[in-house]
Design an enzyme around this catalytic site. Structure first.
Site, PDB file in Angstrom:
ATOM      1  N   GLU A  95      67.058  92.642  29.545  1.00  0.00           N
ATOM      2  CA  GLU A  95      68.121  93.391  30.233  1.00  0.00           C
ATOM      3  C   GLU A  95      69.389  92.554  30.365  1.00  0.00           C
ATOM      4  O   GLU A  95      70.490  93.065  30.169  1.00  0.00           O
ATOM      5  CB  GLU A  95      67.655  93.908  31.591  1.00  0.00           C
ATOM      6  CG  GLU A  95      66.498  94.909  31.537  1.00  0.00           C
ATOM      7  CD  GLU A  95      66.732  96.130  30.643  1.00  0.00           C
ATOM      8  OE1 GLU A  95      67.900  96.457  30.342  1.00  0.00           O
ATOM      9  OE2 GLU A  95      65.728  96.749  30.216  1.00  0.00           O
ATOM     10  N   HIS A 136      71.331  92.615  27.147  1.00  0.00           N
ATOM     11  CA  HIS A 136      72.247  93.762  26.981  1.00  0.00           C
ATOM     12  C   HIS A 136      73.599  93.481  27.628  1.00  0.00           C
ATOM     13  O   HIS A 136      74.636  93.884  27.104  1.00  0.00           O
ATOM     14  CB  HIS A 136      71.656  95.027  27.616  1.00  0.00           C
ATOM     15  CG  HIS A 136      70.573  95.663  26.811  1.00  0.00           C
ATOM     16  ND1 HIS A 136      70.720  95.977  25.479  1.00  0.00           N
ATOM     17  CD2 HIS A 136      69.321  96.073  27.153  1.00  0.00           C
ATOM     18  CE1 HIS A 136      69.601  96.551  25.036  1.00  0.00           C
ATOM     19  NE2 HIS A 136      68.740  96.622  26.030  1.00  0.00           N
ATOM     20  N   HIS A 152      69.251  96.678  20.744  1.00  0.00           N
ATOM     21  CA  HIS A 152      67.848  96.463  20.409  1.00  0.00           C
ATOM     22  C   HIS A 152      67.755  95.856  19.020  1.00  0.00           C
ATOM     23  O   HIS A 152      68.595  96.100  18.157  1.00  0.00           O
ATOM     24  CB  HIS A 152      67.067  97.770  20.521  1.00  0.00           C
ATOM     25  CG  HIS A 152      66.898  98.165  21.954  1.00  0.00           C
ATOM     26  ND1 HIS A 152      66.783  99.456  22.379  1.00  0.00           N
ATOM     27  CD2 HIS A 152      66.851  97.401  23.074  1.00  0.00           C
ATOM     28  CE1 HIS A 152      66.662  99.466  23.695  1.00  0.00           C
ATOM     29  NE2 HIS A 152      66.708  98.239  24.140  1.00  0.00           N
ATOM     30  N   CYS A 153      66.732  95.054  18.820  1.00  0.00           N
ATOM     31  CA  CYS A 153      66.619  94.206  17.633  1.00  0.00           C
ATOM     32  C   CYS A 153      65.219  94.375  17.058  1.00  0.00           C
ATOM     33  O   CYS A 153      64.266  94.533  17.794  1.00  0.00           O
ATOM     34  CB  CYS A 153      66.868  92.759  18.075  1.00  0.00           C
ATOM     35  SG  CYS A 153      66.635  91.535  16.812  1.00  0.00           S
ATOM     36  N   CYS A 176      66.025  85.961  19.001  1.00  0.00           N
ATOM     37  CA  CYS A 176      66.019  85.484  17.619  1.00  0.00           C
ATOM     38  C   CYS A 176      67.362  84.793  17.355  1.00  0.00           C
ATOM     39  O   CYS A 176      68.300  84.919  18.154  1.00  0.00           O
ATOM     40  CB  CYS A 176      65.785  86.636  16.643  1.00  0.00           C
ATOM     41  SG  CYS A 176      67.164  87.784  16.519  1.00  0.00           S
ATOM     42  N   CYS A 198      70.445  87.138  17.440  1.00  0.00           N
ATOM     43  CA  CYS A 198      70.863  87.533  18.787  1.00  0.00           C
ATOM     44  C   CYS A 198      71.514  86.362  19.521  1.00  0.00           C
ATOM     45  O   CYS A 198      72.499  86.541  20.240  1.00  0.00           O
ATOM     46  CB  CYS A 198      69.675  88.077  19.577  1.00  0.00           C
ATOM     47  SG  CYS A 198      69.206  89.738  19.039  1.00  0.00           S
TER      48      CYS A 198
HETATM   49 ZN    ZN Z   1      66.849  97.542  26.007  1.00  0.00          ZN
HETATM   50 ZN    ZN Z   2      67.118  89.609  18.016  1.00  0.00          ZN
END
Ligand code: ZN
Ligand code: ZN
Length: 166
Positions: free
Chosen positions: A121, A124, A130-131, A154, A157
């Site tokens: 969260e 975000h 989302h990944c 990851c 991200c």
């Molecule tokens: Zn989410």
């Molecule tokens: Zn990711």
């Protein structure tokens, strides 16, 4: 100084919250403070469902200061169109909310699950979507999904967070 403030909504035990506080500090490398402990916002309670409206609770969190504000609530939350959610955040905005309610059923997994949902969260709020990678930003619909994703971003991200903060 940029701080992440935790707002405890309800009765999560202080020792447990302290555990999250230290974890978030390590994971995001910002100072983290337990800023306030507040009552459930009764206007967000939906009696027909016996649950709290997550978007309504999230909106309340915008009343608190902080570079990021994380709400930790110990009752069941939902968004329209779902039976329940583990948490909710507005992408690119400062507030995120995580509920302990659905994660608490297996004591030995509980903290690990909370860590993942908190990272997710807050992720975000740092602009992440989302990944699909092996990544904490994978969407979880069930605790099995939560258990099957790592408690880490990851590389892609991680790079996006750095870009977002630049
Ligand atoms: Zn989410
Ligand atoms: Zn990711």
């Amino acid at each position: 100084v940029k701080k992440i403030n935790i707002v405890v909504i309800g009765h999560a035990p202080p020792a447990e919250v302290e555990h999250y506080r230290r974890f978030i500090e390590k994971a995001f490398r910002y100072p983290v403070e337990v800023y306030a402990r507040v009552a459930y916002p009764e206007k967000c309670y939906v009696p027909e469902r016996g649950q709290y409206d997550a978007a309504c609770v999230l909106a309340k969190l915008f009343e608190y200061p902080g570079f990021r504000v994380l709400g930790i609530i110990d009752v069941d939350i939902f968004v329209e169109g779902t039976n329940f959610v583990f948490g909710l955040a507005a992408r690119n905005e400062q507030c995120a909310l995580v509920s302990t309610y659905r994660l608490r059923n297996a004591q030995h997994l509980f903290f690990e699950r909370m860590k993942k949902e908190i990272m997710h969260e807050l992720g975000h709020t740092f602009g992440l979507l989302h990944c699909e990678n092996e990544c904490v930003m994978r969407f979880s619909n069930t605790v099995f999904d939560t258990d099957n994703k790592p408690a880490e971003f990851c590389q892609a991200c991680r790079d996006k967070i750095h870009e977002h903060l630049r």
